[in-house]
Write a protein that holds these residues in place. Sequence first.
Motif, PDB file in Angstrom:
ATOM      1  N   PRO A  74      49.678   1.416 -42.828  1.00 22.87           N
ATOM      2  CA  PRO A  74      48.890   2.139 -42.180  1.00 22.87           C
ATOM      3  C   PRO A  74      49.806   2.760 -40.827  1.00 22.87           C
ATOM      4  O   PRO A  74      49.194   3.871 -40.396  1.00 22.87           O
ATOM      5  CB  PRO A  74      48.021   1.005 -41.546  1.00 22.87           C
ATOM      6  CG  PRO A  74      48.901  -0.342 -41.549  1.00 22.87           C
ATOM      7  CD  PRO A  74      49.630  -0.108 -42.968  1.00 22.87           C
ATOM      8  N   GLN A  92      43.953   1.205 -51.522  1.00 28.72           N
ATOM      9  CA  GLN A  92      43.003   1.197 -50.269  1.00 28.72           C
ATOM     10  C   GLN A  92      42.019   0.208 -50.009  1.00 28.72           C
ATOM     11  O   GLN A  92      41.618   0.011 -49.183  1.00 28.72           O
ATOM     12  CB  GLN A  92      42.224   2.757 -50.455  1.00 28.72           C
ATOM     13  CG  GLN A  92      43.309   3.937 -50.585  1.00 28.72           C
ATOM     14  CD  GLN A  92      44.088   4.024 -49.150  1.00 28.72           C
ATOM     15  OE1 GLN A  92      43.433   3.923 -48.267  1.00 28.72           O
ATOM     16  NE2 GLN A  92      45.183   4.245 -49.401  1.00 28.72           N
ATOM     17  N   SER A 146      50.505   6.291 -42.459  1.00 30.07           N
ATOM     18  CA  SER A 146      49.304   6.945 -42.259  1.00 30.07           C
ATOM     19  C   SER A 146      48.880   7.490 -40.854  1.00 30.07           C
ATOM     20  O   SER A 146      48.614   8.582 -40.815  1.00 30.07           O
ATOM     21  CB  SER A 146      47.930   6.258 -42.879  1.00 30.07           C
ATOM     22  OG  SER A 146      48.279   5.995 -44.263  1.00 30.07           O
ATOM     23  N   GLU A 206      42.684   3.897 -40.210  1.00 31.17           N
ATOM     24  CA  GLU A 206      43.795   3.104 -40.435  1.00 31.17           C
ATOM     25  C   GLU A 206      44.247   2.477 -39.053  1.00 31.17           C
ATOM     26  O   GLU A 206      44.776   1.119 -39.415  1.00 31.17           O
ATOM     27  CB  GLU A 206      45.072   4.098 -40.744  1.00 31.17           C
ATOM     28  CG  GLU A 206      44.831   4.990 -42.007  1.00 31.17           C
ATOM     29  CD  GLU A 206      45.094   4.011 -43.229  1.00 31.17           C
ATOM     30  OE1 GLU A 206      45.606   3.219 -43.247  1.00 31.17           O
ATOM     31  OE2 GLU A 206      44.528   4.210 -44.067  1.00 31.17           O
TER      32      GLU A 206
END
Length: 363
Positions: free
Chosen positions: A154, A321, A157, A186
């Motif tokens: 995360p 995901q 991202s 995220e």
Amino acid sequence: MKASLRFLAWLFWTIVASLIALFLLILVARLFFFFFPSTTVYSLVVWINQNIGFPEAYYLTGVPILMLFALYFYRRSLRRQEKRYLEQLIEEVHKIEVGSTRKIPVENVGQLGQLATDINRMIERLRTSIEDERRAEQTKNELITNVSHDLRTPLTSITGYLGLIEQDRYRDEVELRYYVNMAYEESLRLKQLLQDLFEYTRMQNKEMKLQITRINLAEMLHQMAAHFGWQLQENGMECRLYLQGPLYVQADGDKLRRVYENLITNAIRYGHDGKYLDIRGWQEGDEIVTEVVNYGDPIPTADLPHLFDRFYRVEKSRASQTGGSGIGLAIAKHIVVLHQGGISVESNEYRTSFIVRLHRDGA
């Protein structure tokens, strides 16, 4: 076998020593007659016969000699056995000092046998401590590895989306809001991961304490179903409750809420294709049984026994995901076990069901 050999050795040396003693006694007698020739054998025999008697003479000379030598060789055998066993104990203790955990053979050698038993107990505790330390070290290494991977995903991202915004690499406000929304999602995932890790650390350190009160589980599940309403709606699912009357338990409400939050979240995450999420509850003997059911893809049979293991995921890719932290179910199981209950899972091609069993209040 060793005891029999020791007895035969003791008997052999006792007889030999007794015979040697009798031979020496005869030799002394001959020397006596050599130095006192006026004393004849006949006069000595007459004296023995008149004052002691022939049978008693043999008893009074042979039996004490036999008993004395028997006692001597018995004590000598014990001392040699104790010395040998003590040397063995010292050798084994030196081996323990350099890391050996092999148990010492226990022999019936007085207090040394009890000492060997106590050393074996110490070895068993030492072996258990070493195994616990190895498991703790392995767990720590696994935790560091998995946490590093889970935090990096995360964060990468978030950094990527915020970097695009910082460099003005978006076409319009719609794309900007998309990047912001993705970074926000995220960050929520990262927050949940940190909360799970914090809870797991408390669990591992045995810092998780229960605040027991009387709870109506049916009422709590109704409230939680309403709380997850928006998530259900977003995933196109409908929650159906089948709760048979009030379901009272003695439990920590906040901790139990954590259990059902995890089960419901998983049901939404993995079962949204099934459209329905069913929550059932009933009384079964002295237990309150609850069931969280989804109708999505089944869990492979090979994964079922490991589902409550820490960091275990059914997804083969850890970057999936849909994947959570991998410790939510482990935390849920720990909480249920703290309540002296049980949690299990069943899955087939039609439904996946998580079943929680708790003691009924008043049972």
